[in-house]
Design a protein around this motif. Structure first.
Motif, PDB file in Angstrom:
ATOM      1  N   ALA A   1      47.828  37.358  41.137  1.00  0.00           N
ATOM      2  CA  ALA A   1      46.543  36.751  40.535  1.00  0.00           C
ATOM      3  C   ALA A   1      46.627  35.785  39.498  1.00  0.00           C
ATOM      4  CB  ALA A   1      46.040  38.052  39.848  1.00  0.00           C
ATOM      5  N   PHE A   2      45.717  34.942  39.548  1.00  0.00           N
ATOM      6  CA  PHE A   2      45.620  33.967  38.493  1.00  0.00           C
ATOM      7  C   PHE A   2      44.063  33.699  37.773  1.00  0.00           C
ATOM      8  CE2 PHE A   2      43.356  30.153  40.536  1.00  0.00           C
ATOM      9  CZ  PHE A   2      43.497  30.443  41.574  1.00  0.00           C
ATOM     10  N   ILE A   3      44.112  33.084  36.812  1.00  0.00           N
ATOM     11  CA  ILE A   3      42.831  32.723  36.007  1.00  0.00           C
ATOM     12  C   ILE A   3      43.072  31.504  35.713  1.00  0.00           C
ATOM     13  CG2 ILE A   3      43.795  33.908  33.971  1.00  0.00           C
ATOM     14  CD1 ILE A   3      40.858  34.672  33.389  1.00  0.00           C
ATOM     15  N   GLY A   4      41.835  30.574  36.091  1.00  0.00           N
ATOM     16  CA  GLY A   4      41.825  29.236  35.936  1.00  0.00           C
ATOM     17  C   GLY A   4      41.567  28.777  34.381  1.00  0.00           C
ATOM     18  N   GLU A   5      41.809  27.549  34.253  1.00  0.00           N
ATOM     19  CA  GLU A   5      41.313  27.202  32.932  1.00  0.00           C
ATOM     20  C   GLU A   5      39.899  27.336  32.689  1.00  0.00           C
ATOM     21  OE1 GLU A   5      42.560  25.397  35.691  1.00  0.00           O
ATOM     22  OE2 GLU A   5      44.067  23.882  35.023  1.00  0.00           O
ATOM     23  N   GLY A   6      39.018  27.375  33.463  1.00  0.00           N
ATOM     24  CA  GLY A   6      37.689  27.658  32.962  1.00  0.00           C
ATOM     25  C   GLY A   6      37.278  29.312  33.198  1.00  0.00           C
ATOM     26  N   GLY A   7      38.281  30.135  33.638  1.00  0.00           N
ATOM     27  CA  GLY A   7      38.018  31.359  33.447  1.00  0.00           C
ATOM     28  C   GLY A   7      37.998  32.268  34.896  1.00  0.00           C
ATOM     29  N   SER A   8      37.999  31.204  36.089  1.00  0.00           N
ATOM     30  CA  SER A   8      37.878  31.738  37.412  1.00  0.00           C
ATOM     31  C   SER A   8      39.012  32.466  37.807  1.00  0.00           C
ATOM     32  CB  SER A   8      37.582  30.697  38.350  1.00  0.00           C
ATOM     33  OG  SER A   8      38.523  29.769  38.342  1.00  0.00           O
ATOM     34  N   THR A   9      38.903  33.518  38.478  1.00  0.00           N
ATOM     35  CA  THR A   9      39.860  34.246  39.150  1.00  0.00           C
ATOM     36  C   THR A   9      39.997  34.519  40.531  1.00  0.00           C
ATOM     37  OG1 THR A   9      38.644  36.548  38.946  1.00  0.00           O
ATOM     38  CG2 THR A   9      39.668  35.765  36.860  1.00  0.00           C
ATOM     39  N   ASP A  10      41.437  34.705  40.923  1.00  0.00           N
ATOM     40  CA  ASP A  10      41.520  34.915  42.130  1.00  0.00           C
ATOM     41  C   ASP A  10      42.625  36.149  42.459  1.00  0.00           C
ATOM     42  OD1 ASP A  10      42.096  33.181  45.239  1.00  0.00           O
ATOM     43  OD2 ASP A  10      41.315  34.807  44.946  1.00  0.00           O
ATOM     44  N   TYR A  11      42.899  36.794  43.481  1.00  0.00           N
ATOM     45  CA  TYR A  11      43.597  37.725  43.594  1.00  0.00           C
ATOM     46  C   TYR A  11      44.313  37.756  45.039  1.00  0.00           C
ATOM     47  CZ  TYR A  11      41.370  39.606  39.592  1.00  0.00           C
ATOM     48  OH  TYR A  11      40.905  40.030  38.327  1.00  0.00           O
ATOM     49  N   THR A  12      45.508  38.233  45.344  1.00  0.00           N
ATOM     50  CA  THR A  12      45.867  38.607  46.652  1.00  0.00           C
ATOM     51  C   THR A  12      45.280  39.697  47.127  1.00  0.00           C
ATOM     52  OG1 THR A  12      47.872  38.491  47.710  1.00  0.00           O
ATOM     53  CG2 THR A  12      47.740  39.882  45.945  1.00  0.00           C
ATOM     54  N   ASP A  13      44.971  39.622  48.372  1.00  0.00           N
ATOM     55  CA  ASP A  13      44.340  40.674  49.085  1.00  0.00           C
ATOM     56  C   ASP A  13      44.772  42.121  48.783  1.00  0.00           C
ATOM     57  OD1 ASP A  13      43.409  38.806  52.130  1.00  0.00           O
ATOM     58  OD2 ASP A  13      42.484  38.692  50.135  1.00  0.00           O
ATOM     59  N   SER A  14      45.916  42.169  48.769  1.00  0.00           N
ATOM     60  CA  SER A  14      46.439  43.677  48.569  1.00  0.00           C
ATOM     61  C   SER A  14      46.084  44.349  47.097  1.00  0.00           C
ATOM     62  CB  SER A  14      47.992  43.712  48.660  1.00  0.00           C
ATOM     63  OG  SER A  14      48.761  43.045  47.857  1.00  0.00           O
ATOM     64  N   VAL A  15      45.877  43.502  46.154  1.00  0.00           N
ATOM     65  CA  VAL A  15      45.378  44.041  44.873  1.00  0.00           C
ATOM     66  C   VAL A  15      43.674  43.969  44.457  1.00  0.00           C
ATOM     67  CG1 VAL A  15      47.611  43.655  44.220  1.00  0.00           C
ATOM     68  CG2 VAL A  15      45.789  42.114  43.415  1.00  0.00           C
ATOM     69  N   LYS A  16      43.095  43.357  45.594  1.00  0.00           N
ATOM     70  CA  LYS A  16      41.753  43.218  45.081  1.00  0.00           C
ATOM     71  C   LYS A  16      40.925  44.642  44.941  1.00  0.00           C
ATOM     72  CE  LYS A  16      40.879  38.618  47.122  1.00  0.00           C
ATOM     73  NZ  LYS A  16      40.411  37.751  48.386  1.00  0.00           N
ATOM     74  N   GLY A  17      40.358  44.701  43.879  1.00  0.00           N
ATOM     75  CA  GLY A  17      39.496  45.949  43.555  1.00  0.00           C
ATOM     76  C   GLY A  17      40.324  46.745  42.931  1.00  0.00           C
ATOM     77  N   ARG A  18      41.575  46.539  42.720  1.00  0.00           N
ATOM     78  CA  ARG A  18      42.528  47.410  41.924  1.00  0.00           C
ATOM     79  C   ARG A  18      43.067  46.712  40.751  1.00  0.00           C
ATOM     80  NH1 ARG A  18      47.306  49.188  43.928  1.00  0.00           N
ATOM     81  NH2 ARG A  18      47.523  47.267  45.243  1.00  0.00           N
ATOM     82  N   PHE A  19      43.407  45.528  40.520  1.00  0.00           N
ATOM     83  CA  PHE A  19      43.876  44.809  39.601  1.00  0.00           C
ATOM     84  C   PHE A  19      42.850  43.864  38.990  1.00  0.00           C
ATOM     85  CE2 PHE A  19      48.636  44.874  41.151  1.00  0.00           C
ATOM     86  CZ  PHE A  19      48.673  46.052  41.277  1.00  0.00           C
ATOM     87  N   THR A  20      43.273  43.749  37.634  1.00  0.00           N
ATOM     88  CA  THR A  20      42.108  42.944  37.008  1.00  0.00           C
ATOM     89  C   THR A  20      42.823  41.994  35.895  1.00  0.00           C
ATOM     90  OG1 THR A  20      40.327  44.466  37.119  1.00  0.00           O
ATOM     91  CG2 THR A  20      40.058  42.634  35.277  1.00  0.00           C
ATOM     92  N   ILE A  21      42.666  40.660  35.915  1.00  0.00           N
ATOM     93  CA  ILE A  21      43.685  39.845  35.366  1.00  0.00           C
ATOM     94  C   ILE A  21      42.418  39.149  34.017  1.00  0.00           C
ATOM     95  CG2 ILE A  21      42.940  37.874  36.566  1.00  0.00           C
ATOM     96  CD1 ILE A  21      45.692  36.648  36.021  1.00  0.00           C
ATOM     97  N   SER A  22      43.216  39.067  32.930  1.00  0.00           N
ATOM     98  CA  SER A  22      42.277  38.555  31.769  1.00  0.00           C
ATOM     99  C   SER A  22      43.309  37.668  30.959  1.00  0.00           C
ATOM    100  CB  SER A  22      41.471  39.517  31.019  1.00  0.00           C
ATOM    101  OG  SER A  22      42.246  40.531  30.496  1.00  0.00           O
ATOM    102  N   ARG A  23      42.569  37.001  30.094  1.00  0.00           N
ATOM    103  CA  ARG A  23      43.318  35.927  29.057  1.00  0.00           C
ATOM    104  C   ARG A  23      42.384  35.943  27.766  1.00  0.00           C
ATOM    105  NH1 ARG A  23      43.360  30.261  31.715  1.00  0.00           N
ATOM    106  NH2 ARG A  23      44.301  29.594  29.760  1.00  0.00           N
ATOM    107  N   ASP A  24      43.358  36.068  26.784  1.00  0.00           N
ATOM    108  CA  ASP A  24      42.758  35.681  25.421  1.00  0.00           C
ATOM    109  C   ASP A  24      43.547  34.433  24.799  1.00  0.00           C
ATOM    110  OD1 ASP A  24      42.519  35.537  22.720  1.00  0.00           O
ATOM    111  OD2 ASP A  24      42.040  37.725  22.582  1.00  0.00           O
ATOM    112  N   ASN A  25      42.687  33.191  24.962  1.00  0.00           N
ATOM    113  CA  ASN A  25      43.550  32.034  24.724  1.00  0.00           C
ATOM    114  C   ASN A  25      43.524  32.035  23.101  1.00  0.00           C
ATOM    115  OD1 ASN A  25      43.283  30.758  27.018  1.00  0.00           O
ATOM    116  ND2 ASN A  25      41.031  30.173  26.824  1.00  0.00           N
TER     117      ASN A  25
END
Length: 121
Positions: free
Chosen positions: A48-72
């Motif tokens: 999974a990754f989270i972009g500079e602006g906060g958009s996220t994307d996940y590999t298919d096998s973890v979608k709906g189960r994993f959540t990525i977040s960041r605290d700059n």
């Protein structure tokens, strides 16, 4: 740049874990950030990754189960992992990079030591 991942462990299938990563010596808000994993005997893969602006994307096998977040402000990255399965067993690594014009994650060659996640059936 230093990356320190933590939070791994041994759990049973269906359980949850929360991984954390502390990233030092960078202005984190100027980077995209990501989690990778490397299962036993396999290549490292982007989870999974989270972009500079906060958009996220996940590999298919973890979608709906994993959540990525960041605290700059705290220079931290997290990965909430729910409904874990044995297929999630791997060493998990945090990484910094950038988002390409096409929206893909481009990793920079900065890696921490990783944290082991083991899920038993």
């Amino acid at each position: 740049v230093q990356l320190q991942a933590s939070g791994g462990g041994w759990v049973q299938a269906g359980s949850s874990l929360r991984l954390s990563c502390t990233i030092s010596d960078v202005r984190l808000e100027t980077y995209a950030v990501a989690w990778y994993r490397q299962p036993p005997g396999m290549s490292r893969e982007l989870v999974a990754f989270i972009g500079e602006g906060g958009s996220t994307d996940y590999t298919d096998s973890v979608k709906g189960r994993f959540t990525i977040s960041r605290d700059n402000a705290e220079s931290t990255l997290s990965l909430q992992m729910d409904y874990l399965t044995p297929e999630d067993t791997a060493v998990y690594y945090c990484n910094i990079g950038m988002t390409s014009d096409a929206g893909a994650y481009v990793s920079f060659n900065y890696w921490g030591q990783g944290t082991q996640v083991t899920v038993s059936s």
